[in-house]
Design a protein around this motif. Structure first.
Motif, mmCIF file in Angstrom:
data_model
loop_
_atom_site.group_PDB
_atom_site.id
_atom_site.type_symbol
_atom_site.label_atom_id
_atom_site.label_comp_id
_atom_site.label_asym_id
_atom_site.label_seq_id
_atom_site.Cartn_x
_atom_site.Cartn_y
_atom_site.Cartn_z
ATOM 1 N N THR A 263 13.633 -57.368 -5.573
ATOM 2 C CA THR A 263 13.882 -58.206 -6.745
ATOM 3 C C THR A 263 15.124 -57.762 -7.515
ATOM 4 O O THR A 263 15.489 -58.380 -8.507
ATOM 5 C CB THR A 263 12.678 -58.149 -7.715
ATOM 6 O OG1 THR A 263 12.474 -56.775 -8.068
ATOM 7 C CG2 THR A 263 11.421 -58.710 -7.086
ATOM 8 N N GLY A 264 15.757 -56.686 -7.068
ATOM 9 C CA GLY A 264 16.892 -56.135 -7.808
ATOM 10 C C GLY A 264 18.209 -56.815 -7.470
ATOM 11 O O GLY A 264 18.259 -57.810 -6.738
ATOM 12 N N LEU A 265 19.263 -56.241 -8.005
ATOM 13 C CA LEU A 265 20.610 -56.809 -7.845
ATOM 14 C C LEU A 265 21.004 -56.894 -6.364
ATOM 15 O O LEU A 265 21.471 -57.931 -5.887
ATOM 16 C CB LEU A 265 21.587 -55.897 -8.594
ATOM 17 C CG LEU A 265 23.008 -56.382 -8.754
ATOM 18 C CD1 LEU A 265 23.060 -57.497 -9.773
ATOM 19 C CD2 LEU A 265 23.907 -55.237 -9.187
ATOM 20 N N ARG B 276 25.426 -44.561 0.635
ATOM 21 C CA ARG B 276 25.873 -44.059 -0.680
ATOM 22 C C ARG B 276 26.634 -45.182 -1.386
ATOM 23 O O ARG B 276 27.829 -45.390 -1.175
ATOM 24 C CB ARG B 276 26.758 -42.825 -0.506
ATOM 25 C CG ARG B 276 25.969 -41.645 0.038
ATOM 26 C CD ARG B 276 26.838 -40.421 0.241
ATOM 27 N NE ARG B 276 26.044 -39.363 0.871
ATOM 28 C CZ ARG B 276 26.547 -38.388 1.611
ATOM 29 N NH1 ARG B 276 27.858 -38.301 1.800
ATOM 30 N NH2 ARG B 276 25.755 -37.477 2.137
ATOM 31 N N ILE B 277 25.871 -45.887 -2.221
ATOM 32 C CA ILE B 277 26.360 -47.133 -2.817
ATOM 33 C C ILE B 277 27.260 -46.838 -4.016
ATOM 34 O O ILE B 277 26.960 -45.970 -4.845
ATOM 35 C CB ILE B 277 25.156 -48.011 -3.232
ATOM 36 C CG1 ILE B 277 24.305 -48.339 -1.986
ATOM 37 C CG2 ILE B 277 25.603 -49.274 -3.952
ATOM 38 C CD1 ILE B 277 23.002 -49.072 -2.287
ATOM 39 N N GLY B 278 28.369 -47.582 -4.096
ATOM 40 C CA GLY B 278 29.266 -47.479 -5.249
ATOM 41 C C GLY B 278 28.833 -48.434 -6.356
ATOM 42 O O GLY B 278 27.719 -48.974 -6.342
ATOM 43 N N ILE B 279 29.721 -48.665 -7.311
ATOM 44 C CA ILE B 279 29.403 -49.569 -8.426
ATOM 45 C C ILE B 279 29.433 -50.996 -7.878
ATOM 46 O O ILE B 279 30.482 -51.483 -7.455
ATOM 47 C CB ILE B 279 30.454 -49.442 -9.548
ATOM 48 C CG1 ILE B 279 30.682 -47.983 -9.942
ATOM 49 C CG2 ILE B 279 30.076 -50.311 -10.744
ATOM 50 C CD1 ILE B 279 29.576 -47.354 -10.689
#
Ligand SMILES: NC(=O)c1ccc[n+]([C@@H]2O[C@H](COP(=O)([O-])OP(=O)(O)OC[C@H]3O[C@@H](n4cnc5c(N)ncnc54)[C@H](OP(=O)(O)O)[C@@H]3O)[C@@H](O)[C@H]2O)c1
Length: 306
Positions: free
Chosen positions: A13-15, A170-173
Protein backbone atom coordinates in the motif's frame (compact mmCIF):
# COMPACT_ATOMS: atom_id res chain seq x y z
CA UNK A 1 12.08 -16.47 -15.13
CA UNK A 2 8.67 -16.44 -13.46
CA UNK A 3 7.12 -19.92 -13.17
CA UNK A 4 3.52 -18.68 -12.90
CA UNK A 5 3.65 -18.79 -9.12
CA UNK A 6 2.69 -15.70 -7.15
CA UNK A 7 4.81 -12.85 -5.87
CA UNK A 8 4.07 -11.79 -2.29
CA UNK A 9 4.52 -8.06 -1.66
CA UNK A 10 4.64 -6.53 1.83
CA UNK A 11 4.22 -2.76 2.05
CA UNK A 12 2.09 -2.97 -1.10
CA UNK A 13 0.00 0.00 0.00
CA UNK A 14 3.05 2.27 0.16
CA UNK A 15 4.66 4.62 -2.33
CA UNK A 16 6.77 1.96 -4.04
CA UNK A 17 4.39 -0.97 -3.58
CA UNK A 18 1.52 1.10 -4.94
CA UNK A 19 3.30 1.28 -8.30
CA UNK A 20 4.93 -2.15 -8.16
CA UNK A 21 1.75 -4.20 -7.75
CA UNK A 22 0.02 -3.00 -10.96
CA UNK A 23 3.31 -3.42 -12.85
CA UNK A 24 3.58 -7.06 -11.71
CA UNK A 25 -0.07 -7.71 -12.55
CA UNK A 26 0.43 -6.28 -16.02
CA UNK A 27 3.33 -8.72 -16.50
CA UNK A 28 0.77 -11.47 -15.84
CA UNK A 29 2.19 -12.41 -12.46
CA UNK A 30 -0.26 -13.43 -9.72
CA UNK A 31 0.24 -11.08 -6.77
CA UNK A 32 -0.47 -11.52 -3.07
CA UNK A 33 -0.22 -8.53 -0.79
CA UNK A 34 0.20 -8.20 2.95
CA UNK A 35 -1.26 -5.29 4.84
CA UNK A 36 -2.08 -4.35 8.40
CA UNK A 37 -5.31 -2.96 6.93
CA UNK A 38 -6.47 -5.58 4.43
CA UNK A 39 -9.79 -3.83 3.71
CA UNK A 40 -8.04 -0.68 2.49
CA UNK A 41 -5.35 -2.69 0.69
CA UNK A 42 -7.89 -4.83 -1.18
CA UNK A 43 -10.09 -1.92 -2.19
CA UNK A 44 -7.23 -0.23 -3.98
CA UNK A 45 -5.74 -3.34 -5.59
CA UNK A 46 -8.16 -5.38 -7.71
CA UNK A 47 -6.69 -8.64 -8.99
CA UNK A 48 -4.58 -9.27 -5.89
CA UNK A 49 -5.04 -11.67 -2.99
CA UNK A 50 -4.85 -9.69 0.22
CA UNK A 51 -3.66 -11.15 3.53
CA UNK A 52 -3.75 -9.47 6.93
CA UNK A 53 -0.67 -9.37 9.11
CA UNK A 54 0.56 -7.42 12.12
CA UNK A 55 3.74 -6.18 10.43
CA UNK A 56 5.83 -8.92 11.99
CA UNK A 57 4.29 -12.39 11.78
CA UNK A 58 3.94 -13.67 8.21
CA UNK A 59 0.72 -15.67 7.77
CA UNK A 60 1.53 -19.22 6.64
CA UNK A 61 -1.35 -19.22 4.13
CA UNK A 62 0.28 -16.31 2.27
CA UNK A 63 3.65 -18.04 1.97
CA UNK A 64 2.87 -21.35 0.27
CA UNK A 65 3.94 -22.00 -3.34
CA UNK A 66 5.38 -18.56 -4.04
CA UNK A 67 7.80 -17.62 -6.77
CA UNK A 68 9.17 -14.61 -4.87
CA UNK A 69 8.76 -12.28 -1.92
CA UNK A 70 9.29 -8.51 -2.16
CA UNK A 71 9.55 -7.05 1.34
CA UNK A 72 8.89 -3.30 1.30
CA UNK A 73 7.02 -2.77 4.57
CA UNK A 74 8.49 -0.52 7.21
CA UNK A 75 7.62 2.29 9.59
CA UNK A 76 8.20 5.60 7.71
CA UNK A 77 11.63 7.05 8.54
CA UNK A 78 10.82 10.71 7.93
CA UNK A 79 7.57 10.65 9.87
CA UNK A 80 8.53 12.77 12.87
CA UNK A 81 11.15 13.11 15.56
CA UNK A 82 13.37 10.09 16.20
CA UNK A 83 12.03 9.27 19.63
CA UNK A 84 13.06 6.01 21.26
CA UNK A 85 9.66 4.53 20.35
CA UNK A 86 9.98 5.53 16.69
CA UNK A 87 13.53 4.18 16.48
CA UNK A 88 12.24 0.87 17.82
CA UNK A 89 9.38 0.78 15.30
CA UNK A 90 11.67 1.73 12.38
CA UNK A 91 14.10 -1.05 13.31
CA UNK A 92 11.60 -3.76 14.28
CA UNK A 93 9.37 -3.27 11.26
CA UNK A 94 12.39 -3.95 9.05
CA UNK A 95 14.91 -6.14 10.88
CA UNK A 96 12.58 -8.26 13.03
CA UNK A 97 10.02 -8.70 10.22
CA UNK A 98 12.81 -9.89 7.92
CA UNK A 99 14.04 -12.38 10.50
CA UNK A 100 10.47 -13.58 10.97
CA UNK A 101 10.04 -14.04 7.21
CA UNK A 102 13.19 -16.14 6.89
CA UNK A 103 12.11 -18.27 9.88
CA UNK A 104 8.69 -18.79 8.33
CA UNK A 105 10.23 -19.78 4.99
CA UNK A 106 12.50 -22.27 6.79
CA UNK A 107 9.34 -23.99 8.11
CA UNK A 108 8.11 -24.63 4.56
CA UNK A 109 8.98 -27.83 2.70
CA UNK A 110 11.93 -27.09 0.40
CA UNK A 111 9.82 -27.56 -2.75
CA UNK A 112 7.34 -24.87 -1.78
CA UNK A 113 9.86 -22.23 -0.77
CA UNK A 114 10.07 -19.09 -2.92
CA UNK A 115 13.11 -18.95 -5.21
CA UNK A 116 13.74 -15.24 -4.84
CA UNK A 117 13.68 -12.76 -1.98
CA UNK A 118 13.98 -9.06 -2.84
CA UNK A 119 14.28 -7.06 0.36
CA UNK A 120 14.24 -3.29 0.48
CA UNK A 121 17.22 -1.57 2.02
CA UNK A 122 18.26 2.05 1.70
CA UNK A 123 21.15 4.26 0.65
CA UNK A 124 21.23 5.17 4.34
CA UNK A 125 23.46 2.05 4.48
CA UNK A 126 26.39 4.22 3.36
CA UNK A 127 26.08 6.92 6.05
CA UNK A 128 27.53 10.37 5.24
CA UNK A 129 30.37 10.02 2.71
CA UNK A 130 31.21 13.38 1.11
CA UNK A 131 32.27 13.07 -2.55
CA UNK A 132 33.15 9.35 -2.44
CA UNK A 133 31.49 7.38 -5.23
CA UNK A 134 29.43 4.65 -3.60
CA UNK A 135 28.99 1.35 -5.40
CA UNK A 136 27.48 -1.84 -4.05
CA UNK A 137 30.89 -3.05 -2.85
CA UNK A 138 31.53 0.11 -0.80
CA UNK A 139 31.54 -0.49 2.95
CA UNK A 140 28.69 0.67 5.16
CA UNK A 141 28.78 3.97 7.04
CA UNK A 142 27.70 4.93 10.54
CA UNK A 143 24.63 6.47 12.14
CA UNK A 144 21.15 5.27 13.06
CA UNK A 145 19.95 4.51 9.51
CA UNK A 146 23.23 2.89 8.50
CA UNK A 147 23.01 0.59 11.53
CA UNK A 148 19.39 -0.31 10.72
CA UNK A 149 20.28 -1.06 7.08
CA UNK A 150 23.27 -3.21 8.05
CA UNK A 151 21.10 -5.28 10.41
CA UNK A 152 18.23 -5.38 7.89
CA UNK A 153 20.51 -6.80 5.19
CA UNK A 154 22.15 -9.19 7.67
CA UNK A 155 18.69 -10.53 8.58
CA UNK A 156 18.24 -11.73 4.98
CA UNK A 157 21.46 -13.80 5.00
CA UNK A 158 20.02 -17.03 6.48
CA UNK A 159 17.71 -17.15 3.43
CA UNK A 160 20.80 -17.95 1.33
CA UNK A 161 21.28 -21.17 3.32
CA UNK A 162 17.67 -22.06 2.46
CA UNK A 163 18.56 -21.83 -1.23
CA UNK A 164 16.91 -18.49 -2.02
CA UNK A 165 18.39 -15.84 -4.27
CA UNK A 166 18.47 -12.69 -2.17
CA UNK A 167 18.63 -9.13 -3.49
CA UNK A 168 19.08 -6.21 -1.07
CA UNK A 169 17.84 -3.18 -3.00
CA UNK A 170 19.45 -0.07 -1.50
CA UNK A 171 16.79 2.43 -2.46
CA UNK A 172 17.54 6.12 -2.96
CA UNK A 173 15.16 9.06 -2.54
CA UNK A 174 12.12 8.00 -4.55
CA UNK A 175 10.50 10.70 -6.69
CA UNK A 176 6.75 10.18 -7.04
CA UNK A 177 3.86 12.62 -7.15
CA UNK A 178 1.85 10.52 -4.64
CA UNK A 179 4.03 11.50 -1.69
CA UNK A 180 7.34 10.71 -0.04
CA UNK A 181 10.35 13.00 -0.19
CA UNK A 182 9.41 14.91 -3.35
CA UNK A 183 6.04 16.01 -1.96
CA UNK A 184 7.73 17.12 1.28
CA UNK A 185 10.48 18.97 -0.57
CA UNK A 186 7.97 20.78 -2.76
CA UNK A 187 6.02 22.29 0.19
CA UNK A 188 8.40 25.14 1.13
CA UNK A 189 8.79 26.06 -2.55
CA UNK A 190 5.04 26.39 -2.97
CA UNK A 191 5.14 28.97 -0.15
CA UNK A 192 8.10 30.77 -1.72
CA UNK A 193 10.37 29.52 1.06
CA UNK A 194 12.41 26.87 -0.77
CA UNK A 195 16.19 26.69 -0.70
CA UNK A 196 19.19 24.42 -0.20
CA UNK A 197 19.52 22.34 2.95
CA UNK A 198 22.66 23.14 4.92
CA UNK A 199 25.51 24.12 2.58
CA UNK A 200 23.73 22.33 -0.29
CA UNK A 201 26.94 20.47 -1.24
CA UNK A 202 25.68 17.02 -0.12
CA UNK A 203 24.99 14.46 -2.86
CA UNK A 204 21.40 13.27 -3.17
CA UNK A 205 20.88 9.77 -4.58
CA UNK A 206 17.45 9.98 -6.19
CA UNK A 207 15.41 7.67 -8.43
CA UNK A 208 12.14 8.05 -10.32
CA UNK A 209 9.48 5.70 -8.88
CA UNK A 210 8.82 4.02 -12.23
CA UNK A 211 12.51 3.30 -12.76
CA UNK A 212 12.65 1.82 -9.26
CA UNK A 213 9.68 -0.41 -10.08
CA UNK A 214 11.39 -1.55 -13.28
CA UNK A 215 14.55 -2.24 -11.27
CA UNK A 216 12.51 -4.36 -8.85
CA UNK A 217 11.10 -6.26 -11.84
CA UNK A 218 14.65 -6.79 -13.12
CA UNK A 219 15.76 -8.02 -9.69
CA UNK A 220 12.91 -10.55 -9.76
CA UNK A 221 13.59 -11.73 -13.29
CA UNK A 222 17.38 -11.74 -13.64
CA UNK A 223 18.86 -14.75 -11.85
CA UNK A 224 22.36 -13.28 -12.14
CA UNK A 225 21.43 -10.49 -9.72
CA UNK A 226 22.13 -11.23 -6.06
CA UNK A 227 23.27 -9.34 -2.99
CA UNK A 228 23.27 -5.57 -2.67
CA UNK A 229 21.97 -3.48 -5.58
CA UNK A 230 21.86 0.32 -5.59
CA UNK A 231 18.35 1.50 -6.49
CA UNK A 232 19.36 4.95 -7.69
CA UNK A 233 19.54 6.97 -10.92
CA UNK A 234 22.92 7.12 -12.67
CA UNK A 235 23.42 10.83 -11.95
CA UNK A 236 23.21 11.77 -8.28
CA UNK A 237 23.13 15.54 -7.83
CA UNK A 238 24.18 17.92 -5.11
CA UNK A 239 21.35 19.25 -2.96
CA UNK A 240 21.89 22.77 -4.37
CA UNK A 241 21.41 21.44 -7.93
CA UNK A 242 18.24 19.59 -6.90
CA UNK A 243 17.01 22.79 -5.21
CA UNK A 244 17.49 24.87 -8.36
CA UNK A 245 15.81 22.19 -10.50
CA UNK A 246 12.83 22.06 -8.12
CA UNK A 247 12.54 25.85 -8.20
CA UNK A 248 12.54 25.87 -12.02
CA UNK A 249 9.97 23.06 -12.18
CA UNK A 250 7.66 24.76 -9.68
CA UNK A 251 8.30 28.29 -11.02
CA UNK A 252 9.24 29.45 -7.55
CA UNK A 253 12.41 31.05 -6.12
CA UNK A 254 15.00 29.03 -4.17
CA UNK A 255 16.44 31.79 -2.07
CA UNK A 256 16.05 30.65 1.51
CA UNK A 257 18.88 28.44 2.65
CA UNK A 258 17.91 26.21 5.63
CA UNK A 259 21.04 26.31 7.81
CA UNK A 260 22.22 22.98 9.23
CA UNK A 261 21.86 24.13 12.85
CA UNK A 262 18.21 25.21 12.25
CA UNK A 263 17.37 21.88 10.64
CA UNK A 264 18.92 20.02 13.56
CA UNK A 265 16.99 22.22 15.99
CA UNK A 266 13.68 21.68 14.17
CA UNK A 267 14.02 18.02 13.19
CA UNK A 268 16.47 16.55 15.67
CA UNK A 269 18.78 13.70 14.67
CA UNK A 270 16.89 12.88 11.47
CA UNK A 271 18.26 16.19 10.08
CA UNK A 272 21.70 14.55 9.86
CA UNK A 273 20.20 12.12 7.37
CA UNK A 274 18.96 15.02 5.19
CA UNK A 275 22.33 16.74 5.42
CA UNK A 276 24.35 13.56 4.80
CA UNK A 277 26.07 13.09 1.43
CA UNK A 278 25.67 9.87 -0.56
CA UNK A 279 27.05 9.82 -4.08
CA UNK A 280 25.60 6.43 -4.98
CA UNK A 281 25.71 4.93 -8.47
CA UNK A 282 23.74 1.96 -9.84
CA UNK A 283 26.78 -0.11 -10.87
CA UNK A 284 25.06 -3.52 -10.75
CA UNK A 285 21.87 -2.47 -12.54
CA UNK A 286 23.86 -0.87 -15.37
CA UNK A 287 26.09 -3.96 -15.61
CA UNK A 288 22.94 -6.06 -16.07
CA UNK A 289 21.78 -3.85 -18.94
CA UNK A 290 19.16 -1.79 -17.09
CA UNK A 291 18.22 1.34 -18.97
CA UNK A 292 16.64 4.26 -17.16
CA UNK A 293 13.58 6.05 -18.53
CA UNK A 294 14.44 8.99 -16.27
CA UNK A 295 18.23 9.07 -16.06
CA UNK A 296 18.19 12.87 -15.89
CA UNK A 297 16.86 14.85 -12.93
CA UNK A 298 14.88 17.35 -15.03
CA UNK A 299 13.05 14.52 -16.78
CA UNK A 300 12.09 12.87 -13.47
CA UNK A 301 10.89 16.13 -11.92
CA UNK A 302 8.94 17.18 -15.01
CA UNK A 303 7.20 13.80 -15.08
CA UNK A 304 6.11 13.95 -11.42
CA UNK A 305 5.63 17.67 -10.83
CA UNK A 306 4.78 18.96 -14.30
N1 LIG B 1 10.41 6.13 -0.57
C1 LIG B 1 11.72 6.36 -0.42
O1 LIG B 1 12.22 7.45 -0.78
C2 LIG B 1 12.62 5.28 0.15
C3 LIG B 1 13.99 5.53 0.21
C4 LIG B 1 14.83 4.55 0.74
C5 LIG B 1 14.29 3.35 1.19
N2 LIG B 1 12.96 3.14 1.11
C6 LIG B 1 12.44 1.88 1.65
O2 LIG B 1 11.63 1.22 0.69
C7 LIG B 1 10.52 0.59 1.33
C8 LIG B 1 9.25 1.04 0.64
O3 LIG B 1 9.22 2.46 0.69
P1 LIG B 1 7.87 3.29 0.53
O4 LIG B 1 8.27 4.71 0.31
O5 LIG B 1 6.96 2.61 -0.42
O6 LIG B 1 7.28 3.16 2.01
P2 LIG B 1 5.86 3.71 2.55
O7 LIG B 1 5.14 4.48 1.50
O8 LIG B 1 6.16 4.40 3.84
O9 LIG B 1 5.01 2.37 2.75
C9 LIG B 1 5.48 1.24 3.40
C10 LIG B 1 4.33 0.36 3.83
O10 LIG B 1 4.78 -0.31 5.00
C11 LIG B 1 3.69 -0.55 5.85
N3 LIG B 1 4.07 -0.07 7.19
C12 LIG B 1 4.14 1.21 7.64
N4 LIG B 1 4.52 1.21 8.94
C13 LIG B 1 4.68 -0.08 9.29
C14 LIG B 1 5.04 -0.73 10.50
N5 LIG B 1 5.30 -0.03 11.63
N6 LIG B 1 5.12 -2.08 10.50
C15 LIG B 1 4.85 -2.81 9.36
N7 LIG B 1 4.47 -2.24 8.20
C16 LIG B 1 4.40 -0.90 8.18
C17 LIG B 1 2.48 0.19 5.32
O11 LIG B 1 1.58 -0.78 4.77
P3 LIG B 1 0.17 -1.20 5.48
O12 LIG B 1 -0.34 0.03 6.18
O13 LIG B 1 -0.69 -1.63 4.32
O14 LIG B 1 0.48 -2.31 6.41
C18 LIG B 1 3.04 1.07 4.22
O15 LIG B 1 2.18 1.19 3.13
C19 LIG B 1 10.58 0.98 2.80
O16 LIG B 1 11.11 -0.07 3.55
C20 LIG B 1 11.53 2.15 2.84
O17 LIG B 1 12.30 2.22 4.03
C21 LIG B 1 12.09 4.07 0.60
Amino acid sequence: MSDGRAVLVSGATGLVGGRLVPALLSEGRPVRVLSRDPGRAGAGRPGTNVFAWDGLRWPAEALGALDAVVHLAGEPVFGGLLTAARRRRIRESRVESTKALVEAIAELPAASRPKTFVCASAVGFYGDRGDEILEEASPHGSGFLADVCVDWEAATKPALDLGLRVVNLRIGIVFAREGGALALMAVPFRFGAGGPLGDGRQWVPWIHADDLVRMLQLALADEAIAGPMNGVAPEPVRNEVLTQALARQLHRPALLRAPAFALKLALGEIATELLGSRRCVPRLALARGFSFVHAALESALACELG
